[in-house]
Design a protein around this motif. Structure first.
Motif, PDB file in Angstrom:
ATOM      1  N   GLN A  89       0.885  -1.293   0.023  1.00  0.00           N
ATOM      2  CA  GLN A  89       0.107  -0.130  -0.091  1.00  0.00           C
ATOM      3  C   GLN A  89       0.691   1.263  -0.048  1.00  0.00           C
ATOM      4  O   GLN A  89       0.577   2.471  -0.596  1.00  0.00           O
ATOM      5  CB  GLN A  89      -1.039   0.020   1.292  1.00  0.00           C
ATOM      6  CG  GLN A  89      -2.075   1.374   1.050  1.00  0.00           C
ATOM      7  CD  GLN A  89      -3.061   1.352   2.305  1.00  0.00           C
ATOM      8  OE1 GLN A  89      -2.878   0.453   3.100  1.00  0.00           O
ATOM      9  NE2 GLN A  89      -3.525   2.122   2.244  1.00  0.00           N
ATOM     10  N   ALA A 122       2.399   1.762  -3.483  1.00  0.00           N
ATOM     11  CA  ALA A 122       1.243   2.265  -4.436  1.00  0.00           C
ATOM     12  C   ALA A 122       1.168   3.730  -4.143  1.00  0.00           C
ATOM     13  O   ALA A 122       1.211   4.690  -5.084  1.00  0.00           O
ATOM     14  CB  ALA A 122       0.009   1.509  -4.073  1.00  0.00           C
ATOM     15  N   TRP A 123       1.149   4.277  -3.207  1.00  0.00           N
ATOM     16  CA  TRP A 123       0.878   5.663  -2.673  1.00  0.00           C
ATOM     17  C   TRP A 123       2.088   6.538  -3.036  1.00  0.00           C
ATOM     18  O   TRP A 123       2.178   7.213  -3.670  1.00  0.00           O
ATOM     19  CB  TRP A 123       1.034   5.842  -0.939  1.00  0.00           C
ATOM     20  CG  TRP A 123       0.898   7.278  -0.425  1.00  0.00           C
ATOM     21  CD1 TRP A 123      -0.645   7.706  -0.425  1.00  0.00           C
ATOM     22  CD2 TRP A 123       1.604   8.058   0.062  1.00  0.00           C
ATOM     23  NE1 TRP A 123      -0.080   9.110   0.035  1.00  0.00           N
ATOM     24  CE2 TRP A 123       0.924   9.300   0.346  1.00  0.00           C
ATOM     25  CE3 TRP A 123       3.066   7.697   0.168  1.00  0.00           C
ATOM     26  CZ2 TRP A 123       1.686  10.478   0.852  1.00  0.00           C
ATOM     27  CZ3 TRP A 123       3.781   9.121   0.716  1.00  0.00           C
ATOM     28  CH2 TRP A 123       2.975  10.060   1.071  1.00  0.00           C
ATOM     29  N   GLU A 128       4.328   5.440  -5.509  1.00  0.00           N
ATOM     30  CA  GLU A 128       4.210   5.537  -7.000  1.00  0.00           C
ATOM     31  C   GLU A 128       3.170   6.584  -7.599  1.00  0.00           C
ATOM     32  O   GLU A 128       3.386   7.252  -8.729  1.00  0.00           O
ATOM     33  CB  GLU A 128       4.025   4.094  -7.740  1.00  0.00           C
ATOM     34  CG  GLU A 128       5.114   3.178  -7.286  1.00  0.00           C
ATOM     35  CD  GLU A 128       4.956   1.676  -7.833  1.00  0.00           C
ATOM     36  OE1 GLU A 128       4.017   1.328  -7.794  1.00  0.00           O
ATOM     37  OE2 GLU A 128       6.168   1.142  -7.798  1.00  0.00           O
ATOM     38  N   GLU A 129       2.232   6.837  -6.869  1.00  0.00           N
ATOM     39  CA  GLU A 129       1.284   8.010  -7.378  1.00  0.00           C
ATOM     40  C   GLU A 129       1.854   9.266  -7.051  1.00  0.00           C
ATOM     41  O   GLU A 129       1.329  10.081  -7.922  1.00  0.00           O
ATOM     42  CB  GLU A 129       0.144   7.833  -6.413  1.00  0.00           C
ATOM     43  CG  GLU A 129      -0.865   6.524  -6.451  1.00  0.00           C
ATOM     44  CD  GLU A 129      -2.142   6.612  -5.640  1.00  0.00           C
ATOM     45  OE1 GLU A 129      -2.174   7.532  -4.664  1.00  0.00           O
ATOM     46  OE2 GLU A 129      -2.794   5.682  -5.475  1.00  0.00           O
ATOM     47  N   ARG A 130       3.038   9.225  -6.409  1.00  0.00           N
ATOM     48  CA  ARG A 130       3.659  10.622  -6.327  1.00  0.00           C
ATOM     49  C   ARG A 130       4.912  10.611  -7.013  1.00  0.00           C
ATOM     50  O   ARG A 130       5.908  11.593  -6.806  1.00  0.00           O
ATOM     51  CB  ARG A 130       3.880  11.019  -4.753  1.00  0.00           C
ATOM     52  CG  ARG A 130       2.619  11.355  -4.168  1.00  0.00           C
ATOM     53  CD  ARG A 130       2.526  10.817  -2.694  1.00  0.00           C
ATOM     54  NE  ARG A 130       1.098  11.211  -2.242  1.00  0.00           N
ATOM     55  CZ  ARG A 130       0.061  10.484  -2.633  1.00  0.00           C
ATOM     56  NH1 ARG A 130       0.107   9.364  -3.407  1.00  0.00           N
ATOM     57  NH2 ARG A 130      -1.280  10.855  -2.190  1.00  0.00           N
ATOM     58  N   ARG A 152      13.230   8.756  -6.461  1.00  0.00           N
ATOM     59  CA  ARG A 152      12.489  10.029  -7.050  1.00  0.00           C
ATOM     60  C   ARG A 152      13.575  10.706  -7.349  1.00  0.00           C
ATOM     61  O   ARG A 152      14.536  11.297  -6.596  1.00  0.00           O
ATOM     62  CB  ARG A 152      11.535  10.443  -6.150  1.00  0.00           C
ATOM     63  CG  ARG A 152      10.594  11.405  -6.639  1.00  0.00           C
ATOM     64  CD  ARG A 152       9.463  11.721  -5.780  1.00  0.00           C
ATOM     65  NE  ARG A 152       8.795  12.585  -6.453  1.00  0.00           N
ATOM     66  CZ  ARG A 152       8.342  13.720  -6.061  1.00  0.00           C
ATOM     67  NH1 ARG A 152       9.058  14.246  -5.108  1.00  0.00           N
ATOM     68  NH2 ARG A 152       7.466  14.428  -6.660  1.00  0.00           N
ATOM     69  N   GLY A 176      -6.855  12.472   0.506  1.00  0.00           N
ATOM     70  CA  GLY A 176      -5.654  13.218   0.445  1.00  0.00           C
ATOM     71  C   GLY A 176      -5.561  14.472   1.324  1.00  0.00           C
ATOM     72  O   GLY A 176      -4.584  15.319   1.214  1.00  0.00           O
TER      73      GLY A 176
END
Length: 144
Positions: free
Chosen positions: A20, A23-24, A26-28, A47, A141
């Motif tokens: 989880q 996934a969080w 990777e969304e960023r 990153r 968010g």
């Protein structure tokens, strides 16, 4: 001091929390993965050319409301990860709808306390004031 013994059943019940967090991230814009070293920090990430690492846990007595305590405690045994470049400590609530983050720098600067838990008698923890934590609502968010 009585450190908590490893529990395979607790590990198995919470291990997917790493995914989880991945996934969080990777969304960023992070590229993130589970660390192959089972004794190392949970998640590694990149990153914009910078490396990050994340130690992940689930706090089962943190329900769906705000964080229910005046401070957050991480086991002192996790201090070995705090000096790593880009280190973060992540705690999810029991339903995994909220997340708390603490930088390795804040972790290293925080005081050590001893306390009893449901698993130990006199374990050492790093005590971090909530004012030094970052909160994220994983459903909407919203920041705290």
């Amino acid at each position: 001091m009585t450190p908590k013994e490893f529990s395979q059943s607790l590990y198995d019940a919470n291990d997917d929390a790493k995914h989880q967090v991945i996934a969080w991230l990777e969304e960023r814009g992070f590229m993130a993965w589970v660390n192959e070293d089972q004794y190392g920090i949970d998640v590694q990430a990149l990153r914009m050319g910078k490396q990050y690492v994340f130690e992940v846990e689930v706090k089962h007595n943190w329900g769906d409301g705000g964080f229910p305590f005046d401070s957050v405690h991480f086991p002192l045994r996790k201090n070995k990860f705090a000096a790593e470049e880009g280190a973060w400590f992540v705690m999810l609530n029991r339903s995994r709808t909220q997340m708390l983050l603490v930088s390795g720098e804040v972790f290293r600067e925080s005081k050590v306390v001893r306390k009893a838990t449901k698993y130990t008698e006199d374990e050492e923890f790093v005590e971090i004031p909530l004012s030094r934590c970052i909160f994220r609502d994983l459903q909407g968010g919203m920041n705290r």
